[in-house]
Design a protein around this motif. Sequence first.
Motif, PDB file in Angstrom:
ATOM      1  N   GLY A   1      -2.160  12.457 -13.221  1.00  0.00           N
ATOM      2  CA  GLY A   1      -3.425  12.837 -12.595  1.00  0.00           C
ATOM      3  C   GLY A   1      -3.486  12.570 -11.113  1.00  0.00           C
ATOM      4  N   ILE A   2      -2.341  12.320 -10.490  1.00  0.00           N
ATOM      5  CA  ILE A   2      -2.301  12.007  -9.058  1.00  0.00           C
ATOM      6  C   ILE A   2      -2.315  13.290  -8.234  1.00  0.00           C
ATOM      7  N   GLN A   3      -3.116  13.286  -7.186  1.00  0.00           N
ATOM      8  CA  GLN A   3      -3.199  14.421  -6.275  1.00  0.00           C
ATOM      9  C   GLN A   3      -2.606  14.047  -4.911  1.00  0.00           C
ATOM     10  N   ASN A   4      -2.224  15.055  -4.167  1.00  0.00           N
ATOM     11  CA  ASN A   4      -1.714  14.841  -2.819  1.00  0.00           C
ATOM     12  C   ASN A   4      -2.758  14.120  -1.968  1.00  0.00           C
ATOM     13  N   GLY A   5      -2.363  13.034  -1.315  1.00  0.00           N
ATOM     14  CA  GLY A   5      -3.270  12.283  -0.457  1.00  0.00           C
ATOM     15  C   GLY A   5      -3.852  11.039  -1.093  1.00  0.00           C
TER      16      GLY A   5
ATOM     17  N   PRO B   1       7.248   7.135 -12.358  1.00  0.00           N
ATOM     18  CA  PRO B   1       8.692   7.092 -12.102  1.00  0.00           C
ATOM     19  C   PRO B   1       8.977   7.718 -10.739  1.00  0.00           C
ATOM     20  N   VAL B   2       9.387   6.916  -9.791  1.00  0.00           N
ATOM     21  CA  VAL B   2       9.479   7.398  -8.407  1.00  0.00           C
ATOM     22  C   VAL B   2      10.481   8.534  -8.234  1.00  0.00           C
ATOM     23  N   ASP B   3      11.505   8.585  -9.078  1.00  0.00           N
ATOM     24  CA  ASP B   3      12.509   9.641  -8.925  1.00  0.00           C
ATOM     25  C   ASP B   3      11.991  11.011  -9.357  1.00  0.00           C
ATOM     26  N   LYS B   4      10.862  11.045 -10.067  1.00  0.00           N
ATOM     27  CA  LYS B   4      10.290  12.323 -10.496  1.00  0.00           C
ATOM     28  C   LYS B   4       9.259  12.859  -9.509  1.00  0.00           C
ATOM     29  N   LEU B   5       8.986  12.076  -8.493  1.00  0.00           N
ATOM     30  CA  LEU B   5       8.079  12.543  -7.450  1.00  0.00           C
ATOM     31  C   LEU B   5       8.888  13.320  -6.418  1.00  0.00           C
ATOM     32  N   VAL B   6       8.642  14.612  -6.333  1.00  0.00           N
ATOM     33  CA  VAL B   6       9.435  15.445  -5.431  1.00  0.00           C
ATOM     34  C   VAL B   6       8.519  16.330  -4.602  1.00  0.00           C
ATOM     35  N   ARG B   7       9.029  16.715  -3.439  1.00  0.00           N
ATOM     36  CA  ARG B   7       8.345  17.674  -2.574  1.00  0.00           C
ATOM     37  C   ARG B   7       9.261  18.860  -2.350  1.00  0.00           C
TER      38      ARG B   7
ATOM     39  N   ARG C   1       0.851  -1.184   0.000  1.00  0.00           N
ATOM     40  CA  ARG C   1       0.000   0.000   0.000  1.00  0.00           C
ATOM     41  C   ARG C   1       0.892   1.241   0.000  1.00  0.00           C
ATOM     42  N   VAL C   2       0.485   2.282  -0.760  1.00  0.00           N
ATOM     43  CA  VAL C   2       1.258   3.513  -0.799  1.00  0.00           C
ATOM     44  C   VAL C   2       0.316   4.710  -0.660  1.00  0.00           C
ATOM     45  N   ILE C   3       0.891   5.818  -0.220  1.00  0.00           N
ATOM     46  CA  ILE C   3       0.160   7.084  -0.157  1.00  0.00           C
ATOM     47  C   ILE C   3       1.054   8.152  -0.769  1.00  0.00           C
ATOM     48  N   PHE C   4       0.463   9.001  -1.601  1.00  0.00           N
ATOM     49  CA  PHE C   4       1.204  10.069  -2.270  1.00  0.00           C
ATOM     50  C   PHE C   4       1.103  11.347  -1.444  1.00  0.00           C
ATOM     51  N   HIS C   5       2.255  11.993  -1.241  1.00  0.00           N
ATOM     52  CA  HIS C   5       2.317  13.218  -0.451  1.00  0.00           C
ATOM     53  C   HIS C   5       2.561  14.446  -1.314  1.00  0.00           C
ATOM     54  N   ALA C   6       2.512  14.272  -2.613  1.00  0.00           N
ATOM     55  CA  ALA C   6       2.681  15.386  -3.549  1.00  0.00           C
ATOM     56  C   ALA C   6       1.981  15.017  -4.847  1.00  0.00           C
ATOM     57  N   PRO C   7       1.491  15.995  -5.582  1.00  0.00           N
ATOM     58  CA  PRO C   7       0.816  15.678  -6.853  1.00  0.00           C
ATOM     59  C   PRO C   7       1.812  15.287  -7.936  1.00  0.00           C
ATOM     60  N   TYR C   8       1.354  14.462  -8.851  1.00  0.00           N
ATOM     61  CA  TYR C   8       2.115  14.138 -10.062  1.00  0.00           C
ATOM     62  C   TYR C   8       1.134  14.322 -11.210  1.00  0.00           C
TER      63      TYR C   8
ATOM     64  N   ALA D   1      -4.049  24.305  13.116  1.00  0.00           N
ATOM     65  CA  ALA D   1      -4.165  25.081  11.891  1.00  0.00           C
ATOM     66  C   ALA D   1      -2.829  25.165  11.172  1.00  0.00           C
ATOM     67  N   HIS D   2      -1.750  25.405  11.895  1.00  0.00           N
ATOM     68  CA  HIS D   2      -0.429  25.476  11.284  1.00  0.00           C
ATOM     69  C   HIS D   2      -0.002  24.122  10.751  1.00  0.00           C
ATOM     70  N   ASP D   3      -0.242  23.045  11.522  1.00  0.00           N
ATOM     71  CA  ASP D   3       0.165  21.718  11.110  1.00  0.00           C
ATOM     72  C   ASP D   3      -0.567  21.268   9.849  1.00  0.00           C
ATOM     73  N   VAL D   4      -1.870  21.576   9.775  1.00  0.00           N
ATOM     74  CA  VAL D   4      -2.649  21.177   8.607  1.00  0.00           C
ATOM     75  C   VAL D   4      -2.118  21.863   7.351  1.00  0.00           C
ATOM     76  N   LEU D   5      -1.793  23.162   7.462  1.00  0.00           N
ATOM     77  CA  LEU D   5      -1.248  23.879   6.315  1.00  0.00           C
ATOM     78  C   LEU D   5       0.091  23.298   5.893  1.00  0.00           C
ATOM     79  N   GLU D   6       0.926  22.953   6.863  1.00  0.00           N
ATOM     80  CA  GLU D   6       2.238  22.385   6.551  1.00  0.00           C
ATOM     81  C   GLU D   6       2.111  21.035   5.876  1.00  0.00           C
ATOM     82  N   GLU D   7       1.148  20.215   6.316  1.00  0.00           N
ATOM     83  CA  GLU D   7       0.960  18.886   5.738  1.00  0.00           C
ATOM     84  C   GLU D   7       0.392  18.990   4.323  1.00  0.00           C
ATOM     85  N   ALA D   8      -0.545  19.915   4.122  1.00  0.00           N
ATOM     86  CA  ALA D   8      -1.171  20.052   2.807  1.00  0.00           C
ATOM     87  C   ALA D   8      -0.271  20.759   1.809  1.00  0.00           C
ATOM     88  N   HIS D   9       0.572  21.673   2.308  1.00  0.00           N
ATOM     89  CA  HIS D   9       1.457  22.431   1.419  1.00  0.00           C
ATOM     90  C   HIS D   9       2.872  22.380   1.979  1.00  0.00           C
TER      91      HIS D   9
END
Length: 230
Positions: free
Chosen positions: A68-72, A111-117, A57-64, A198-206
């Motif tokens: 068409g992949i979105q964060n989350g 391509p996993v190497d192109k997924l960056v944050r 199982r995987v979870i994406f933390h950034a869009p690609y 509020a600060h943590d949510v913003l940091e996690e989302a962006h």
Amino acid sequence: MKDGGLERPQDSLIFSQTRAEARAINALCQAERLREKLLPSVLSVKVGQEKFMAGDRVIFHAPYHQAGIQNGYRGSIEMVDPVRREISVLIDQPIPPKPWEKKAKQTVTVPVDKLVRPDGKEAVTLGWSGTTHSAQGQSVKKSWVLAGGNLGGKELSYVQMTRGSEKTFIFVDRAHAGDEKLSDLAKAMKRSHAKDLAHDVLEEAHPGLQLPIRSIETERPKVKPPEVKR
């Protein structure tokens, strides 16, 4: 994981409070699935501190955006290519089609190497467990909550307790549980951390977002004293 978690991991999610806890839990889940021979192949692609194998199982933390992949987004790996360093993932929900595509798709090759944050952290991780912030808005049939610790509070507890549509299992150590009535845990879950959240949510989302801190100095306007006529 019992209660069907091993056979149908997409129906379950383990909520942790920190990324370090999620990483440790994910490693245990992967090891258990290997022991139960539930992973179809031992071929793997290593990204950061983790290895990805078919069945994980995987979870994406950034869009690609190319896929068409979105964060989350969460999904299950169907195939890995160690040479090309690609993973094919069956996403849990259909990905909306692009204007030139006829229908939605669910399987994407990334391509996993192109997924960056922006903050340099992994953009995709194992996804049996995730932090409460990263899993907000998601629903599963069964949720497993690792409670206790300094980050717990009223707001996070509400999210954790409402993600499971059928069952919610709470795990806590004795140090954070309190007496037999779980008094310490109950107090921690009632305590509000709204400002920190509020600060943590913003940091996690962006990730990498720099929140401006403004200092506003006010000065009383200088008023001339009235002239006194004598």
